[in-house]
Design an enzyme around this catalytic site. Structure first.
Site, PDB file in Angstrom:
ATOM      1  N   SER A  42      40.533  39.995  49.423  1.00  0.00           N
ATOM      2  CA  SER A  42      41.042  41.112  48.615  1.00  0.00           C
ATOM      3  C   SER A  42      42.066  40.583  47.608  1.00  0.00           C
ATOM      4  O   SER A  42      42.069  39.380  47.295  1.00  0.00           O
ATOM      5  CB  SER A  42      41.663  42.170  49.529  1.00  0.00           C
ATOM      6  OG  SER A  42      41.940  43.347  48.800  1.00  0.00           O
ATOM      7  N   ASN A  43      42.911  41.441  47.088  1.00  0.00           N
ATOM      8  CA  ASN A  43      43.955  41.007  46.140  1.00  0.00           C
ATOM      9  C   ASN A  43      45.181  41.893  46.316  1.00  0.00           C
ATOM     10  O   ASN A  43      45.205  42.787  47.148  1.00  0.00           O
ATOM     11  CB  ASN A  43      43.409  41.051  44.709  1.00  0.00           C
ATOM     12  CG  ASN A  43      42.915  42.435  44.354  1.00  0.00           C
ATOM     13  OD1 ASN A  43      43.682  43.382  44.313  1.00  0.00           O
ATOM     14  ND2 ASN A  43      41.604  42.553  44.145  1.00  0.00           N
ATOM     15  N   ARG A  44      46.205  41.644  45.472  1.00  0.00           N
ATOM     16  CA  ARG A  44      47.498  42.288  45.694  1.00  0.00           C
ATOM     17  C   ARG A  44      47.639  43.666  45.042  1.00  0.00           C
ATOM     18  O   ARG A  44      48.729  44.205  44.945  1.00  0.00           O
ATOM     19  CB  ARG A  44      48.615  41.374  45.177  1.00  0.00           C
ATOM     20  CG  ARG A  44      48.744  40.062  45.942  1.00  0.00           C
ATOM     21  CD  ARG A  44      50.110  39.461  45.724  1.00  0.00           C
ATOM     22  NE  ARG A  44      50.321  39.122  44.327  1.00  0.00           N
ATOM     23  CZ  ARG A  44      51.261  39.643  43.545  1.00  0.00           C
ATOM     24  NH1 ARG A  44      52.086  40.544  44.017  1.00  0.00           N
ATOM     25  NH2 ARG A  44      51.374  39.265  42.290  1.00  0.00           N
ATOM     26  N   ALA A  65      41.410  46.775  40.828  1.00  0.00           N
ATOM     27  CA  ALA A  65      41.206  45.325  40.853  1.00  0.00           C
ATOM     28  C   ALA A  65      40.056  45.058  41.820  1.00  0.00           C
ATOM     29  O   ALA A  65      40.252  44.859  43.030  1.00  0.00           O
ATOM     30  CB  ALA A  65      42.476  44.621  41.303  1.00  0.00           C
TER      31      ALA A  65
END
Ligand code: PMT
Length: 417
Positions: free
Chosen positions: A21-23, A88
């Site tokens: 995943s991402n932030r 995102a």
């Protein structure tokens, strides 16, 4: 209008407990959804997993993976006028997804990945007359990369997001973005709250729909902002009545400050090849010369050889800059202040070149009408040389030219030696 907005990250699972995943916190997308709701638009929010409170009055479709997000966006696309993809979306997902938690000793040393579906690319053929807004989170070559994605994904607007700074991008309340449109407009916004960034994006989308699709990035519908800009535009009309101590070349009357600024802007375009710095930002020079004398609306034009007048010039101009640029919306006030301060400080290559133009143009106006103004103030060639010497910092070529003009003026008796 009917908005379909995505927010937050996606998660691409490799087993029931582990994922890529991402932030993304969802703050940017939620801010757009809330701002659109508050403007009276219909909103559907497709959200990845975030820990933000549910936005009241907005239907939220919760998704986890890129594939699920694609399905949700695809389902709601038909009934929207504008799609804003702030999410995102993870670009990669594991090829193999284990149904059971992988044991430590089972884990492979490398993970085989495949691309996730690109949602914007997939929906591009169904765009029709809808407005498509994308984001581009970048850490380098922000505008160039965003421009590439704008074209590739067939978007109307892309919000280029500089995520290299701690106060901008993922999981913070502020953002620094550049708006790039398919018709080539570029608007660089300063650091703003995510809500304010959201408002600027919505301004653009709304204007695109109501003003014949011209985008209207500079004409914001929100009346408070436009009123401030309009007040400023009206106020600077006064620059046309601030007379300088230079005559028009035909000697018929004094030149005014607005005419002087316009002349410098044209000179900047024509003479940039003579700047010492070859990679000069011409747009910045033009902005500087257009803005540099606006303070004289309040502070007046101080004749360059008037010693008394020059003593308190800086203080007078500071007060004037505060009042005049203070008429503008906040970030434009800061922008104008900083352009003006940059010109005054004469430290950057652009400011040095702008200052060189600002010196050479009056030389022409003194020389043209046979030096009558020099003569009437008893100005001598040494003073003119001394005052204009810094032209060389911006352009050695223009300084050589100026020196020869001054020598010629002495020879012709326009200027006392
Ligand atoms: O959520 P926050 O913490 O508030 O952070 C905000 C943000 C940084 C996530 C947001 O401002 C932002 O920049 N979002 C886009 C991030 C991104 O994925 O950029 P990208 O350059 O990888 O993608 C370009 C565009 O294509 C995006 O609009 C994206 O939503 C879309 N995309 C990307 C991948 C994919 N598979 N399908 C897509 O449609």
């Amino acid at each position: 209008m009917r908005f379909l907005i995505t927010a937050g990250p996606t998660r691409e699972f490799m087993d029931p407990v582990r994922f890529l995943s991402n932030r993304s916190s969802g703050k940017m997308g939620y801010a757009i959804a809330l701002a659109a709701r508050d403007r009276g638009h219909e909103v559907v929010l497709v959200s990845g997993p975030v820990s933000l409170p549910a936005p009241g009055g907005i239907p939220v479709v919760s998704v986890v993976s890129a594939a699920e997000m694609l399905e949700a966006v695809s389902t709601h696309l038909e009934s929207c006028d504008a799609l804003v993809m702030a999410a995102a979306v993870a670009d990669w997902r594991p090829v193999q997804v284990s149904e059971q938690k992988m044991k430590k000793n089972q884990a492979a040393s490398s993970l085989e990945l495949e691309p996730t579906p690109d949602i914007l690319m997939t929906l591009k053929p169904r765009k029709g007359s809808r407005t498509f807004v994308g984001f581009a989170a970048e850490t380098m070559d922000v505008e160039a990369e965003a421009g590439r994605k704008l074209a590739a994904k067939g978007l109307d607007l892309i919000v280029a997001n500089d995520v290299s700074q701690p106060d901008s991008g993922f999981d913070v309340d502020t953002n620094r973005v550049v708006l790039l449109t398919s018709d080539g407009s570029v608007v660089r916004l300063p650091l703003l709250s995510k809500r304010e960034v959201a408002e600027r994006i919505l301004d653009w989308v709304e204007m695109g729909k109501t003003a014949g699709g011209d985008g209207g990035l500079y004409l914001r519908a929100a009346s408070g902002r436009l009123e401030k800009q309009w007040d400023f535009i009206r106020e600077i009309d006064k620059l046309k009545s601030v007379l300088r101590r230079t005559l028009l070349l035909d000697g018929s009357r004094y030149e005014n400050d607005a005419e002087h600024s316009w002349h410098l802007a044209v000179m900047a375009v024509l003479l940039r090849e003579h700047a010492n710095e070859p990679r000069l930002d011409l747009a910045r020079v033009i902005r500087m010369v257009l803005v540099h004398d606006i303070v004289e609306i309040d502070a007046g034009d101080t004749y360059c050889y008037d010693e008394a007048g020059n003593r308190d010039k800086v203080a007078r101009e500071q007060v004037a800059a505060g009042r005049l640029f203070g008429l503008l919306p906040d970030e434009q006030r800061q922008e104008f202040m900083s352009i003006w301060a940059e010109f005054e400080a004469r430290e950057t290559a652009e400011a040095k070149f702008a200052a060189a133009l600002d010196r050479v143009q009056p030389l022409m106006h003194n020389f043209g009408p046979a030096g009558v103004v020099w003569k009437s103030h008893g100005v001598r060639s040494g003073q003119v040389l001394e005052r204009n010497r810094h032209v060389a910092e911006g352009s050695r070529v223009l300084w050589e030219f100026a020196e020869s003009l001054i020598r010629d003026a002495v020879k012709r008796g326009y200027l006392d030696p």
